[in-house]
Design a protein around this motif. Structure first.
Motif, PDB file in Angstrom:
ATOM      1  N   ALA A   1       0.800  -1.226   0.000  1.00  0.00           N
ATOM      2  CA  ALA A   1       0.000   0.000   0.000  1.00  0.00           C
ATOM      3  C   ALA A   1       0.831   1.274   0.000  1.00  0.00           C
ATOM      4  O   ALA A   1       0.467   2.247  -0.662  1.00  0.00           O
ATOM      5  N   GLN A   2       1.938   1.279   0.713  1.00  0.00           N
ATOM      6  CA  GLN A   2       2.774   2.478   0.804  1.00  0.00           C
ATOM      7  C   GLN A   2       3.196   2.978  -0.572  1.00  0.00           C
ATOM      8  O   GLN A   2       3.325   4.173  -0.794  1.00  0.00           O
ATOM      9  N   PHE A   3       3.393   2.064  -1.512  1.00  0.00           N
ATOM     10  CA  PHE A   3       3.861   2.441  -2.850  1.00  0.00           C
ATOM     11  C   PHE A   3       2.799   2.235  -3.927  1.00  0.00           C
ATOM     12  O   PHE A   3       3.091   2.341  -5.117  1.00  0.00           O
ATOM     13  N   LYS A   4       1.561   1.890  -3.518  1.00  0.00           N
ATOM     14  CA  LYS A   4       0.459   1.661  -4.454  1.00  0.00           C
ATOM     15  C   LYS A   4       0.860   0.645  -5.529  1.00  0.00           C
ATOM     16  O   LYS A   4       0.615   0.818  -6.723  1.00  0.00           O
ATOM     17  N   HIS A   5       1.500  -0.393  -5.061  1.00  0.00           N
ATOM     18  CA  HIS A   5       2.092  -1.413  -5.917  1.00  0.00           C
ATOM     19  C   HIS A   5       1.429  -2.756  -5.610  1.00  0.00           C
ATOM     20  O   HIS A   5       1.281  -3.127  -4.451  1.00  0.00           O
ATOM     21  N   TYR A   6       1.014  -3.471  -6.655  1.00  0.00           N
ATOM     22  CA  TYR A   6       0.317  -4.738  -6.507  1.00  0.00           C
ATOM     23  C   TYR A   6       1.111  -5.863  -7.156  1.00  0.00           C
ATOM     24  O   TYR A   6       1.681  -5.685  -8.234  1.00  0.00           O
ATOM     25  N   ALA A   7       1.115  -7.007  -6.493  1.00  0.00           N
ATOM     26  CA  ALA A   7       1.655  -8.235  -7.068  1.00  0.00           C
ATOM     27  C   ALA A   7       0.463  -9.140  -7.350  1.00  0.00           C
ATOM     28  O   ALA A   7      -0.289  -9.484  -6.435  1.00  0.00           O
ATOM     29  N   ILE A   8       0.276  -9.488  -8.603  1.00  0.00           N
ATOM     30  CA  ILE A   8      -0.874 -10.285  -9.025  1.00  0.00           C
ATOM     31  C   ILE A   8      -0.397 -11.682  -9.399  1.00  0.00           C
ATOM     32  O   ILE A   8       0.420 -11.851 -10.309  1.00  0.00           O
ATOM     33  N   ASP A   9      -0.919 -12.682  -8.695  1.00  0.00           N
ATOM     34  CA  ASP A   9      -0.600 -14.070  -8.991  1.00  0.00           C
ATOM     35  C   ASP A   9      -1.593 -14.591 -10.025  1.00  0.00           C
ATOM     36  O   ASP A   9      -2.804 -14.459  -9.854  1.00  0.00           O
ATOM     37  N   VAL A  10      -1.055 -15.179 -11.087  1.00  0.00           N
ATOM     38  CA  VAL A  10      -1.876 -15.760 -12.145  1.00  0.00           C
ATOM     39  C   VAL A  10      -1.639 -17.275 -12.124  1.00  0.00           C
ATOM     40  O   VAL A  10      -0.618 -17.751 -12.607  1.00  0.00           O
ATOM     41  N   PRO A  11      -2.567 -18.035 -11.513  1.00  0.00           N
ATOM     42  CA  PRO A  11      -2.391 -19.490 -11.430  1.00  0.00           C
ATOM     43  C   PRO A  11      -2.318 -20.145 -12.805  1.00  0.00           C
ATOM     44  O   PRO A  11      -2.822 -19.621 -13.801  1.00  0.00           O
ATOM     45  N   GLU A  12      -1.707 -21.310 -12.826  1.00  0.00           N
ATOM     46  CA  GLU A  12      -1.500 -22.048 -14.071  1.00  0.00           C
ATOM     47  C   GLU A  12      -2.812 -22.382 -14.777  1.00  0.00           C
ATOM     48  O   GLU A  12      -2.904 -22.318 -16.002  1.00  0.00           O
ATOM     49  N   SER A  13      -3.853 -22.699 -14.024  1.00  0.00           N
ATOM     50  CA  SER A  13      -5.112 -23.189 -14.594  1.00  0.00           C
ATOM     51  C   SER A  13      -6.063 -22.081 -15.052  1.00  0.00           C
ATOM     52  O   SER A  13      -7.191 -22.354 -15.441  1.00  0.00           O
ATOM     53  N   ILE A  14      -5.629 -20.860 -15.036  1.00  0.00           N
ATOM     54  CA  ILE A  14      -6.477 -19.702 -15.315  1.00  0.00           C
ATOM     55  C   ILE A  14      -6.809 -19.593 -16.812  1.00  0.00           C
ATOM     56  O   ILE A  14      -6.072 -20.086 -17.649  1.00  0.00           O
ATOM     57  N   ASP A  15      -7.913 -18.935 -17.127  1.00  0.00           N
ATOM     58  CA  ASP A  15      -8.275 -18.631 -18.513  1.00  0.00           C
ATOM     59  C   ASP A  15      -7.385 -17.480 -18.982  1.00  0.00           C
ATOM     60  O   ASP A  15      -7.664 -16.319 -18.706  1.00  0.00           O
ATOM     61  N   SER A  16      -6.301 -17.804 -19.666  1.00  0.00           N
ATOM     62  CA  SER A  16      -5.313 -16.780 -20.024  1.00  0.00           C
ATOM     63  C   SER A  16      -5.875 -15.739 -20.988  1.00  0.00           C
ATOM     64  O   SER A  16      -5.458 -14.579 -20.954  1.00  0.00           O
ATOM     65  N   ASP A  17      -6.840 -16.119 -21.824  1.00  0.00           N
ATOM     66  CA  ASP A  17      -7.437 -15.128 -22.725  1.00  0.00           C
ATOM     67  C   ASP A  17      -8.172 -14.053 -21.932  1.00  0.00           C
ATOM     68  O   ASP A  17      -8.038 -12.854 -22.207  1.00  0.00           O
ATOM     69  N   ALA A  18      -8.939 -14.457 -20.920  1.00  0.00           N
ATOM     70  CA  ALA A  18      -9.661 -13.497 -20.088  1.00  0.00           C
ATOM     71  C   ALA A  18      -8.690 -12.621 -19.307  1.00  0.00           C
ATOM     72  O   ALA A  18      -8.912 -11.415 -19.146  1.00  0.00           O
ATOM     73  N   VAL A  19      -7.602 -13.213 -18.827  1.00  0.00           N
ATOM     74  CA  VAL A  19      -6.590 -12.441 -18.100  1.00  0.00           C
ATOM     75  C   VAL A  19      -5.940 -11.421 -19.033  1.00  0.00           C
ATOM     76  O   VAL A  19      -5.756 -10.257 -18.663  1.00  0.00           O
ATOM     77  N   ASN A  20      -5.611 -11.841 -20.243  1.00  0.00           N
ATOM     78  CA  ASN A  20      -5.000 -10.922 -21.206  1.00  0.00           C
ATOM     79  C   ASN A  20      -5.912  -9.741 -21.516  1.00  0.00           C
ATOM     80  O   ASN A  20      -5.452  -8.602 -21.600  1.00  0.00           O
ATOM     81  N   VAL A  21      -7.200 -10.000 -21.668  1.00  0.00           N
ATOM     82  CA  VAL A  21      -8.163  -8.923 -21.929  1.00  0.00           C
ATOM     83  C   VAL A  21      -8.174  -7.945 -20.757  1.00  0.00           C
ATOM     84  O   VAL A  21      -8.138  -6.727 -20.950  1.00  0.00           O
ATOM     85  N   MET A  22      -8.193  -8.477 -19.544  1.00  0.00           N
ATOM     86  CA  MET A  22      -8.214  -7.623 -18.354  1.00  0.00           C
ATOM     87  C   MET A  22      -6.931  -6.799 -18.241  1.00  0.00           C
ATOM     88  O   MET A  22      -6.970  -5.593 -17.960  1.00  0.00           O
ATOM     89  N   MET A  23      -5.787  -7.432 -18.462  1.00  0.00           N
ATOM     90  CA  MET A  23      -4.505  -6.720 -18.361  1.00  0.00           C
ATOM     91  C   MET A  23      -4.392  -5.651 -19.449  1.00  0.00           C
ATOM     92  O   MET A  23      -3.901  -4.544 -19.198  1.00  0.00           O
ATOM     93  N   ASP A  24      -4.852  -5.955 -20.654  1.00  0.00           N
ATOM     94  CA  ASP A  24      -4.845  -4.953 -21.736  1.00  0.00           C
ATOM     95  C   ASP A  24      -5.713  -3.753 -21.356  1.00  0.00           C
ATOM     96  O   ASP A  24      -5.324  -2.604 -21.584  1.00  0.00           O
ATOM     97  N   MET A  25      -6.885  -4.019 -20.760  1.00  0.00           N
ATOM     98  CA  MET A  25      -7.768  -2.936 -20.363  1.00  0.00           C
ATOM     99  C   MET A  25      -7.097  -2.043 -19.312  1.00  0.00           C
ATOM    100  O   MET A  25      -7.137  -0.821 -19.404  1.00  0.00           O
TER     101      MET A  25
END
Length: 141
Positions: A102-126
């Protein structure tokens, strides 16, 4: 489980800390990372690695990956006028893990192996299109 310390290389004022502490399970000289790191490049949640803590300060300066978990890691930093809070539910609904420095407004996002990578890519692009600063220090999808 134990907390171990990694010494970080600071270049041009980043990262804003010299050491990152992470949780690991240890078996002999092999560690398994138990949380998403904020500043350690090359490791994601669940990765197994070997390392020898420095005798003087106990920090790890170098490590060798033994086995990759299949998880990916994304770093997101809020920018002036942008907050990640309104998007956290969407990230969680995708199955992503979120840790915040929080001090640096910095997030670490874990993307599990079994995730829908297309949906994640759309979200990250947005999020990138909105202006969030992003890095993909470990991308295995």
């Amino acid at each position: 489980m134990e907390k171990i310390s990694f010494a970080l290389d600071i270049q041009d004022g980043w990262p804003p800390v010299a050491t990152e502490h992470v949780w690991c399970e240890k078996s002999g000289s092999i560690y398994e990372l138990q949380n998403a790191p904020f500043f350690i490049k090359g490791l994601a949640l669940g990765d197994r690695f070997s390392a020898e803590p420095d005798e003087v300060n106990g920090c790890i300066f170098e490590f060798a990956t033994i086995e990759v978990s299949g998880h990916s890691l994304v770093w997101i930093m809020e920018q002036e006028g942008l907050e990640l809070e309104p998007y956290k539910v969407e990230l969680i609904n995708l199955g992503l893990g979120i840790e915040i420095f929080a001090q640096f407004k910095h997030y670490a996002i874990d993307v599990p192996e079994s995730i829908d990578s297309d949906a994640v890519n759309v979200m990250m692009d947005m999020l990138q299109d909105l202006g969030f600063a992003m890095a993909f220090p470990v991308w295995r999808h």
